[in-house]
Design an enzyme around this catalytic site. Structure first.
Site, PDB file in Angstrom:
ATOM      1  N   MET A  12       0.844  -1.200   0.000  1.00  0.00           N
ATOM      2  CA  MET A  12       0.000   0.000   0.000  1.00  0.00           C
ATOM      3  C   MET A  12       0.877   1.246   0.000  1.00  0.00           C
ATOM      4  SD  MET A  12      -3.039  -1.198   2.630  1.00  0.00           S
ATOM      5  CE  MET A  12      -1.962  -2.135   3.730  1.00  0.00           C
ATOM      6  N   CYS A  94      -2.454  -1.651  -9.764  1.00  0.00           N
ATOM      7  CA  CYS A  94      -2.691  -0.311  -9.241  1.00  0.00           C
ATOM      8  C   CYS A  94      -3.275   0.594 -10.323  1.00  0.00           C
ATOM      9  CB  CYS A  94      -1.392   0.281  -8.704  1.00  0.00           C
ATOM     10  SG  CYS A  94      -1.601   1.932  -7.993  1.00  0.00           S
ATOM     11  N   LYS A 133       0.687  -9.416  -9.018  1.00  0.00           N
ATOM     12  CA  LYS A 133      -0.579  -9.001  -8.416  1.00  0.00           C
ATOM     13  C   LYS A 133      -1.385  -8.283  -9.489  1.00  0.00           C
ATOM     14  CE  LYS A 133      -2.596  -6.700  -4.377  1.00  0.00           C
ATOM     15  NZ  LYS A 133      -3.566  -5.785  -5.020  1.00  0.00           N
ATOM     16  N   ASN A 205      -7.728 -11.121  -3.042  1.00  0.00           N
ATOM     17  CA  ASN A 205      -7.582  -9.823  -2.390  1.00  0.00           C
ATOM     18  C   ASN A 205      -8.804  -8.977  -2.710  1.00  0.00           C
ATOM     19  OD1 ASN A 205      -5.926  -6.836  -3.321  1.00  0.00           O
ATOM     20  ND2 ASN A 205      -6.245  -7.439  -1.210  1.00  0.00           N
ATOM     21  N   GLY A 206      -9.162  -8.099  -1.772  1.00  0.00           N
ATOM     22  CA  GLY A 206     -10.240  -7.156  -2.023  1.00  0.00           C
ATOM     23  C   GLY A 206     -11.399  -7.302  -1.055  1.00  0.00           C
ATOM     24  N   ARG A 227      -6.434  -2.640   3.476  1.00  0.00           N
ATOM     25  CA  ARG A 227      -6.818  -1.568   4.402  1.00  0.00           C
ATOM     26  C   ARG A 227      -7.250  -2.071   5.772  1.00  0.00           C
ATOM     27  NH1 ARG A 227     -11.285   0.807   1.005  1.00  0.00           N
ATOM     28  NH2 ARG A 227     -11.121  -1.252   0.060  1.00  0.00           N
TER      29      ARG A 227
END
Length: 332
Positions: A12, A94, A133, A205-206, A227
């Site tokens: 991140m 990203c 990723k 992920n997510g 997060r």
């Protein structure tokens, strides 16, 4: 590393620096940690030592690279090899404007052949595993078509481990923040990819919280959390080592905060400002007694602490305050 990636903390930007990773490592011995994304060009032409420096106690830890030129990524991978990372990861997920302008990140989902060339060049220079990723697609792409083709190309290029963010990325019209929240999650598609590619080690992920990790691991090889791990570190990492059938290092966040004290002292002696460390720790007591006092004491006092002694005294005060509130709550 495939075992370590059973649970990982996502790379991140502006968050997962060496101080964040050092804190997360205190909470969990086994969780795989990732750096912020570092561009290949920055490593080659910039302050390589500063960009790639990490603590010896961070392992297992992966470096995430950004780039789209095979030769440049190969050179950056070779330079990074000297720093002893356990994995090199290529960012194909990203959606930020900065990343698009450099023709890397999620926009690379449109050019899977180029990504295959990139990872092939990286693998040739890397002593450790190279991973990717990605997103399930971008813009008007059809994920059901795009994602299996992408995974097949990565496998053919020599990649055996891929992390899939279960959302599309919209490169126009949505901010990076919106891209983390607005495009709908499609866990079912990612689950189908695991069934379709049983030989690939796939992580999901997510939008995944602590309560969903074990359910996802019944289908997927690994879970990556972003997060939630940052804002609620104890909820995600405090009990994480049980996923490897190991006892966690600490039984409560107060003990973890106390264990951070000598680590913080060492960093302060190196010239680090207390705010650089404690900004990553504000969510340690999320949802628990003393959480607001902890955040307020560290946030309001961090910029006033000039010397290492003053900074450590501030941390001790925050510890005392939260410890007293936790004890009082236990008696009530």
């Amino acid at each position: 590393m495939s075992t370590a990636s059973r649970l990982s903390v996502a790379p991140m930007m502006d968050w997962t620096d060496r101080y964040c990773r050092g804190f997360h490592r205190v909470l969990s011995r086994r969780t795989l940690l990732y750096t912020e994304m570092v561009t290949a060009a920055a490593i080659i032409h910039g302050p390589c030592e500063r960009l790639l420096r990490k603590g010896d106690d961070e392992h297992p830890v992966a470096l995430q690279l950004g780039g789209s030129e095979p030769e440049e990524l190969a050179r950056a991978t070779a330079l990074a090899a000297e720093f002893g990372y356990d994995e090199i990861n290529l960012n194909v997920g990203c959606p930020s404007d900065r990343v698009q302008s450099g023709c890397f990140g999620a926009v690379l989902m449109k050019t899977p052949a180029l990504v295959a060339d990139c990872v092939g060049a990286m693998i040739a220079e890397s002593p450790v595993e190279v991973t990717v990723k990605c997103r399930i697609g971008v813009d008007d792409q059809e994920p059901e078509i795009v994602l299996p083709d992408f995974l097949s190309r990565m496998s053919d290029a020599g990649v055996s481990r891929i992390i899939i963010h279960a959302r599309k990325a919209w490169l126009q019209g949505l901010s990076p923040k919106d891209n983390r929240e607005i495009p709908p999650l499609d866990y079912d598609l990612v689950h189908r990819m695991k069934a379709a590619f049983p030989d690939l080690h796939l992580s999901i992920n997510g939008g995944i919280g602590a309560d969903a990790v074990r359910a996802q691991l019944r289908v997927m090889d690994g879970v990556m959390i972003g997060r939630a791990a940052y804002h609620q570190p104890w909820d995600i990492l405090g009990d994480a080592d049980r996923l490897w059938d190991e006892a966690p290092p600490f039984s409560d966040p107060v003990d973890a905060a106390m264990a951070m004290r000598p680590v913080i002292h060492e960093w302060l002696e190196e010239g680090t400002r207390i705010h650089q460390i404690t900004r990553h720790m504000l969510g340690l007591f999320h949802g628990r007694a003393g959480a607001r006092r902890w955040r307020r004491t560290l946030s309001e006092g961090a910029h006033k602490a000039g010397s290492p002694a003053e900074a450590l005294a501030l941390y001790d005060r925050a510890l005392d305050e939260v410890g007293n509130l936790v004890e009082a709550a236990a008696w009530n």
